[in-house]
Write an enzyme that holds these catalytic residues in place. Structure first.
Site, mmCIF file in Angstrom:
data_model
loop_
_atom_site.group_PDB
_atom_site.id
_atom_site.type_symbol
_atom_site.label_atom_id
_atom_site.label_comp_id
_atom_site.label_asym_id
_atom_site.label_seq_id
_atom_site.Cartn_x
_atom_site.Cartn_y
_atom_site.Cartn_z
ATOM 1 N N CYS A 1 0.831 -1.200 0.000
ATOM 2 C CA CYS A 1 0.000 0.000 0.000
ATOM 3 C C CYS A 1 0.867 1.251 0.000
ATOM 4 O O CYS A 1 2.050 1.217 0.342
ATOM 5 C CB CYS A 1 -0.892 0.050 1.246
ATOM 6 S SG CYS A 1 -1.942 -1.390 1.475
ATOM 7 N N CYS B 1 -5.998 1.660 -2.345
ATOM 8 C CA CYS B 1 -5.212 2.902 -2.443
ATOM 9 C C CYS B 1 -4.412 2.995 -3.737
ATOM 10 O O CYS B 1 -3.866 4.059 -4.045
ATOM 11 C CB CYS B 1 -4.282 3.048 -1.244
ATOM 12 S SG CYS B 1 -2.930 1.836 -1.191
ATOM 13 N N CYS C 1 -2.704 4.941 2.889
ATOM 14 C CA CYS C 1 -3.843 4.044 2.675
ATOM 15 C C CYS C 1 -4.821 4.097 3.856
ATOM 16 O O CYS C 1 -4.410 4.059 5.026
ATOM 17 C CB CYS C 1 -3.357 2.615 2.465
ATOM 18 S SG CYS C 1 -4.703 1.446 2.073
ATOM 19 N N CYS D 1 -2.405 -2.885 -3.572
ATOM 20 C CA CYS D 1 -3.705 -2.726 -2.906
ATOM 21 C C CYS D 1 -4.723 -2.151 -3.887
ATOM 22 O O CYS D 1 -4.444 -1.163 -4.584
ATOM 23 C CB CYS D 1 -3.537 -1.792 -1.704
ATOM 24 S SG CYS D 1 -5.077 -1.343 -0.877
#
Length: 347
Positions: free
Chosen positions: A34, A68, A38, A65
């Site tokens: 991430c 994000c 995030c 991810c």
């Protein structure tokens, strides 16, 4: 930018958007990585590993991810870097469509992205780049007409229109170190010491503690003279900000710098009283995440301290960093501005 894993973890806990693009957070138990900001629930520290970028995380078998979308940060930064290079090498400002195509985005999306990351519109940034060429051309040419074409302008009309908006004084006066321009100044005693406020017809161009030597150095050929009653209200408002650093103001300013410096100064002006911002965050906010040292230099070049609150800038570790007026003055100003929130900041 965060340099140690402890600093990176702190940025993750704070969901610091300024750290986006400087590293990614790999979560070993879920197999994803991430961006620092995030919004997902924070993992346990023992399950986290930090990577320099998405490519390094993918090499370890992690995937991005979906919430994000960390790889888009790198893509945005790469696109902006391409556009800034395009602007700086172009003889005439590129169109929005040309800049968006270089970045690989639709024009409307690119415009929003550029303004969010740099604090200015693409057109404003392009004008700033050309203005710096204009200033350099004025210094290097004896004739303003030659400077017009050297700076990439098609003719005198547009040159003088932009020069009037940008320089605050006639282009020929700028080339002559302020020659033909009148700058008036007034000194006053404050609880921080004697201060000098200097202004052109457009606004305050310098606020310094001490004498007027710097003013004479910056504008060696300007007419510099004591101000009279016409400056009284302007000076009174400036002194009020000096005495109460958290006071909001809308004082007219006639200050100039590079496009980067002016972007940094705009970001500083957005930091609320009692707040602070790191040099790294300032650099990231104006689209130059690797320019932490340059952000500090831009703070030091601020010609109107307190009116542009560079005292609110600090190092990433929370320490004071530098200050053009000295660290002792910086601590005094911050203590005056918000004693409760600043207590212990520079211990």
């Amino acid at each position: 930018m965060p340099e140690t894993d402890d600093q990176r973890w702190d940025a993750v806990l704070r969901r610091d958007r300024a750290a986006d693009g400087s590293f990614v957070t790999g979560v070993l138990t879920t197999g994803i990585y991430c961006r620092p900001s995030c919004a997902a629930r924070h993992p346990r520290r023992g399950n986290v590993r930090f990577f320099g970028d998405g490519a390094a995380a993918r090499a370890e078998g992690l995937r991005p991810c979906l919430r994000c979308k960390p790889d888009e940060v790198a893509r945005d930064a790469e696109g902006l870097a391409k556009v800034i290079a395009l602007i700086e090498r172009a003889e005439t400002p590129p169109t929005l469509e040309e800049m968006a195509a270089e970045a690989g985005y639709a024009p409307h999306h690119f415009h929003r992205l550029f303004r969010k990351r740099t604090g200015v519109t693409p057109a404003a940034y392009a004008r700033a780049v050309r203005a710096k060429r204009m200033e350099a051309a004025l210094k290097d040419n004896d004739r303003v007409t030659d400077a017009i074409y050297d700076a990439g302008f098609s003719g005198p009309g547009r040159f003088y229109e932009e020069a009037d908006q940008r320089l605050g004084m006639a282009p020929s006066a700028w080339r002559r170190g302020g020659g033909g321009e009148t700058i008036r100044w007034t000194s006053a005693d404050t609880s921080f010491g004697a201060v000098v406020v200097a202004a052109t017809a457009r606004g305050i161009c310098r606020l310094t503690f001490g004498g007027i030597e710097q003013l004479r150095e910056d504008f060696p050929h300007a007419t510099i003279e004591p101000g009279g009653a016409e400056m009284a209200d302007l000076v009174a408002q400036a002194i009020a900000v000096v005495e109460e650093p958290g006071r909001a103001h809308d004082l007219p300013l006639d200050v100039r710098g590079t496009a980067f410096q002016e972007a940094i100064w705009r970001e500083l002006s957005q930091v609320p009283p009692g707040g602070s911002v790191s040099y790294a965050a300032l650099a990231a906010r104006v689209g130059k995440p690797g320019a932490t040292r340059a952000a500090g230099t831009a703070c030091g070049a601020n010609p109107v301290p307190l009116l542009i609150p560079c005292h609110r800038a600090r190092r990433s570790d929370g320490s004071a960093g530098g200050y053009a007026l000295g660290l002792e003055m910086k601590v005094r100003i911050l203590a005056r501005e918000a004693p409760d929130t600043q207590r212990g900041l520079f211990d």
